[in-house]
Design a protein around this motif. Structure first.
Motif, PDB file in Angstrom:
ATOM      1  N   VAL A   1       0.851  -1.186   0.000  1.00  0.00           N
ATOM      2  CA  VAL A   1       0.000   0.000   0.000  1.00  0.00           C
ATOM      3  C   VAL A   1       0.890   1.241   0.000  1.00  0.00           C
TER       4      VAL A   1
ATOM      5  N   ASP B   1       1.521  -4.328   5.621  1.00  0.00           N
ATOM      6  CA  ASP B   1       0.205  -4.947   5.707  1.00  0.00           C
ATOM      7  C   ASP B   1       0.469  -6.388   6.132  1.00  0.00           C
TER       8      ASP B   1
ATOM      9  N   GLU C   1      -9.231  -3.145  -1.806  1.00  0.00           N
ATOM     10  CA  GLU C   1      -9.179  -2.282  -2.990  1.00  0.00           C
ATOM     11  C   GLU C   1      -7.976  -1.333  -2.987  1.00  0.00           C
ATOM     12  N   SER C   2      -7.281  -1.219  -1.859  1.00  0.00           N
ATOM     13  CA  SER C   2      -6.107  -0.335  -1.772  1.00  0.00           C
ATOM     14  C   SER C   2      -4.784  -1.073  -1.952  1.00  0.00           C
ATOM     15  N   ARG C   3      -4.844  -2.398  -2.015  1.00  0.00           N
ATOM     16  CA  ARG C   3      -3.616  -3.183  -2.203  1.00  0.00           C
ATOM     17  C   ARG C   3      -3.135  -3.052  -3.643  1.00  0.00           C
ATOM     18  N   GLU C   4      -1.817  -2.872  -3.798  1.00  0.00           N
ATOM     19  CA  GLU C   4      -1.235  -2.722  -5.134  1.00  0.00           C
ATOM     20  C   GLU C   4       0.030  -3.553  -5.254  1.00  0.00           C
TER      21      GLU C   4
ATOM     22  N   SER D   1       1.926   4.955   0.907  1.00  0.00           N
ATOM     23  CA  SER D   1       1.742   5.938   1.974  1.00  0.00           C
ATOM     24  C   SER D   1       2.283   7.271   1.490  1.00  0.00           C
TER      25      SER D   1
ATOM     26  N   ARG E   1      -7.042   6.286   5.265  1.00  0.00           N
ATOM     27  CA  ARG E   1      -8.222   5.735   4.593  1.00  0.00           C
ATOM     28  C   ARG E   1      -7.968   4.408   3.887  1.00  0.00           C
ATOM     29  N   ARG E   2      -6.708   4.076   3.636  1.00  0.00           N
ATOM     30  CA  ARG E   2      -6.403   2.826   2.932  1.00  0.00           C
ATOM     31  C   ARG E   2      -6.396   1.608   3.862  1.00  0.00           C
ATOM     32  N   TYR E   3      -6.471   1.847   5.154  1.00  0.00           N
ATOM     33  CA  TYR E   3      -6.487   0.768   6.151  1.00  0.00           C
ATOM     34  C   TYR E   3      -7.856   0.677   6.806  1.00  0.00           C
TER      35      TYR E   3
ATOM     36  N   VAL F   1      -4.679  -3.387   5.349  1.00  0.00           N
ATOM     37  CA  VAL F   1      -4.989  -2.637   4.131  1.00  0.00           C
ATOM     38  C   VAL F   1      -6.304  -3.141   3.533  1.00  0.00           C
ATOM     39  N   ARG F   2      -7.136  -2.205   3.133  1.00  0.00           N
ATOM     40  CA  ARG F   2      -8.390  -2.546   2.452  1.00  0.00           C
ATOM     41  C   ARG F   2      -8.052  -3.241   1.132  1.00  0.00           C
TER      42      ARG F   2
END
Length: 174
Positions: A47, A58, A123-126, A49, A96-98, A120-121
């Motif tokens: 994620v 994460d 949809e926010s994992r990359e 930051s 907001r990503r967590y 980590v949500r």
């Protein structure tokens, strides 16, 4: 008076001076001790930051792996929501990503407990994001400061170097 939450931190907030810094929890987090996940998880850097300018940590399910971290007692009103005094909550620090979840951990004394943590949500994992040696240094310093075993610290360094080979020498020197 507020209650207390048991909170498991596995990333940069393992370092007590960081989590309790004036721009974070400003001294309210009290160390309970070290712990590892009971269920199988692995540390990952997936994620972005904005504040750290790198990929941050994460935990994700991974057969046969455990994640070590630091467990804190933190007043409930410093865990979630917003405060009226301008100080931050852990939810605001994580961003907001967590999202908040509960994880079962085993404390160093063998006691099993449920603890709040932030992951980590989905949809926010990359994929393809890279962490930094500076960010990893907070994890390593915190784990070492609390007496987590060298084998796990080596594993954190290995995961970080695999994530970003350009920081290998700097991470190895930690």
């Amino acid at each position: 008076m507020s209650g207390m939450a048991l909170v498991f931190q596995y990333g940069s907030n393992c370092f007590v001076d960081r989590i309790n810094g004036p721009s974070r929890l400003d001294g309210v987090a009290r160390v309970v001790g070290t712990a590892h996940t009971i269920e199988d998880y692995s540390l990952v850097f997936d994620v972005w930051s904005d504040g750290n300018r790198c990929a941050t940590s994460d935990i994700m399910r991974a057969a046969g792996k455990k994640v070590w971290g630091v467990v804190y007692d933190i007043p409930d009103d410093f865990v979630r929501g917003r405060r009226n005094d301008g100080r931050k909550t852990l939810e605001q620090i994580e961003g907001r990503r967590y999202c908040e979840t509960t994880v079962r951990v085993r404390l160093a004394n063998g006691e099993k407990r449920d603890a709040t943590t932030f992951v980590v949500r989905t949809e926010s994992r990359e994929d393809g994001l890279r962490t930094s040696a500076e960010y990893v240094s907070y994890i390593v310093r915190g784990l070492r400061e609390q007496g987590v075993c060298d084998d796990y610290i080596r594993e954190v360094k290995r995961i970080a170097t695999e994530n970003n080979p350009t920081i290998g020498q700097a991470v190895e020197a930690l």
